[in-house]
Design a protein around this motif. Structure first.
Motif, PDB file in Angstrom:
ATOM      1  N   SER A 197     -28.598  62.970  34.443  1.00  0.00           N
ATOM      2  CA  SER A 197     -27.439  63.108  35.339  1.00  0.00           C
ATOM      3  C   SER A 197     -27.818  64.006  36.502  1.00  0.00           C
ATOM      4  O   SER A 197     -27.447  65.189  36.532  1.00  0.00           O
ATOM      5  N   PRO A 198     -28.570  63.499  37.477  1.00  0.00           N
ATOM      6  CA  PRO A 198     -29.009  64.334  38.600  1.00  0.00           C
ATOM      7  C   PRO A 198     -27.820  64.960  39.327  1.00  0.00           C
ATOM      8  O   PRO A 198     -26.750  64.358  39.438  1.00  0.00           O
ATOM      9  N   GLY A 199     -28.028  66.177  39.788  1.00  0.00           N
ATOM     10  CA  GLY A 199     -26.996  66.853  40.559  1.00  0.00           C
ATOM     11  C   GLY A 199     -26.075  67.733  39.742  1.00  0.00           C
ATOM     12  O   GLY A 199     -25.164  68.350  40.297  1.00  0.00           O
ATOM     13  N   LEU A 200     -26.301  67.818  38.434  1.00  0.00           N
ATOM     14  CA  LEU A 200     -25.438  68.634  37.589  1.00  0.00           C
ATOM     15  C   LEU A 200     -26.045  70.001  37.287  1.00  0.00           C
ATOM     16  O   LEU A 200     -25.535  70.730  36.437  1.00  0.00           O
ATOM     17  N   GLY A 201     -27.127  70.331  37.970  1.00  0.00           N
ATOM     18  CA  GLY A 201     -27.709  71.653  37.823  1.00  0.00           C
ATOM     19  C   GLY A 201     -28.427  71.859  36.500  1.00  0.00           C
ATOM     20  O   GLY A 201     -28.736  70.899  35.779  1.00  0.00           O
ATOM     21  N   PRO A 202     -28.670  73.122  36.144  1.00  0.00           N
ATOM     22  CA  PRO A 202     -29.414  73.428  34.919  1.00  0.00           C
ATOM     23  C   PRO A 202     -28.771  72.872  33.645  1.00  0.00           C
ATOM     24  O   PRO A 202     -29.489  72.502  32.709  1.00  0.00           O
ATOM     25  N   LEU A 203     -27.431  72.809  33.606  1.00  0.00           N
ATOM     26  CA  LEU A 203     -26.786  72.267  32.409  1.00  0.00           C
ATOM     27  C   LEU A 203     -27.171  70.805  32.206  1.00  0.00           C
ATOM     28  O   LEU A 203     -27.467  70.374  31.089  1.00  0.00           O
ATOM     29  N   GLY A 204     -27.187  70.043  33.290  1.00  0.00           N
ATOM     30  CA  GLY A 204     -27.619  68.646  33.194  1.00  0.00           C
ATOM     31  C   GLY A 204     -29.077  68.540  32.778  1.00  0.00           C
ATOM     32  O   GLY A 204     -29.452  67.667  31.986  1.00  0.00           O
ATOM     33  N   GLY A 205     -29.901  69.449  33.303  1.00  0.00           N
ATOM     34  CA  GLY A 205     -31.311  69.457  32.913  1.00  0.00           C
ATOM     35  C   GLY A 205     -31.491  69.795  31.451  1.00  0.00           C
ATOM     36  O   GLY A 205     -32.349  69.220  30.760  1.00  0.00           O
ATOM     37  N   LEU A 206     -30.691  70.742  30.960  1.00  0.00           N
ATOM     38  CA  LEU A 206     -30.746  71.100  29.536  1.00  0.00           C
ATOM     39  C   LEU A 206     -30.377  69.908  28.669  1.00  0.00           C
ATOM     40  O   LEU A 206     -31.057  69.618  27.672  1.00  0.00           O
ATOM     41  N   ILE A 207     -29.307  69.206  29.039  1.00  0.00           N
ATOM     42  CA  ILE A 207     -28.885  68.042  28.262  1.00  0.00           C
ATOM     43  C   ILE A 207     -29.984  66.977  28.247  1.00  0.00           C
ATOM     44  O   ILE A 207     -30.252  66.355  27.209  1.00  0.00           O
TER      45      ILE A 207
END
Length: 197
Positions: free
Chosen positions: A69-79
């Motif tokens: 989910s690009p654009g969701l910041g570190p939380l998206g990267g963690l997921i």
């Protein structure tokens, strides 16, 4: 001997404050992303970069997966990292850390608890981008996202997390956000290599 653990490095940000791809900015003669990947080798079971698209940093010899989910910041990267993870725990780092020490990670690993979902350094706030995450934290991360939040601080507020005191040698500049930060980091590293008499 230090346990080896899967390491995920977040490099999917837009680097707005930096002005160019921060992961490729050089510190002490090497790209920040390459520097972090090198520093984690003593304790990494594997190293995976989470970027805005799959393969973005493959030319650097680094396995790179695309953010779900690009654009969701570190939380998206963690997921995204948790979705890829096959082991019980992982270490999450940002690509712009100027220093990562095996002793720090050993200290985090020593603080894992059976019912904990995360282990991180904490001073006044959590340091979520040099932290251990259990694979079981994934549903909580989705809950935070579904609530319209993107903050890892918010995630830490709702899960069983173990706080660890900052190491005594924690650097004065932890991450590079701007070109000025990069310059200050260069100066600090030089002072550590060649301290004044």
């Amino acid at each position: 001997m230090l346990d080896r653990i899967p390491v995920y490095i977040l490099a999917g940000g837009k680097s707005r404050r930096f002005g160019s791809d921060k992961a490729l900015a050089t510190l002490a003669g090497e790209p920040l992303l390459v520097r972090v990947a090198r520093m984690v080798k003593p304790f990494a079971a594997s190293v995976t970069v989470v970027a805005d698209r799959s393969g973005r940093y493959s030319a650097l010899g680094l396995r790179t997966i695309g953010d779900l989910s690009p654009g969701l910041g570190p939380l998206g990267g963690l997921i995204t990292a948790l979705n890829d993870l096959r082991e019980p725990w992982m270490l999450l780092l940002s690509c712009d850390l100027i220093l990562v020490k095996a002793s720090w990670i050993g200290h985090l690993l020593a603080h894992r608890r059976e019912n904990a979902l995360a282990v991180a350094f904490r001073h006044q706030i959590w340091e979520p981008l040099c932290a251990l995450y259990s694979r079981d934290i994934q549903s909580h991360a989705h809950e935070v996202l579904a609530a319209g939040e993107r903050s890892l601080q918010q995630l830490f507020a709702m899960v069983p997390a173990v706080p660890v005191a900052l190491p005594s040698d924690w650097p004065p500049i932890v991450q590079i956000n701007t070109p000025d930060d990069l310059q200050r980091a260069e100066e600090w590293l030089k002072s550590m290599t060649h301290p004044e008499a």
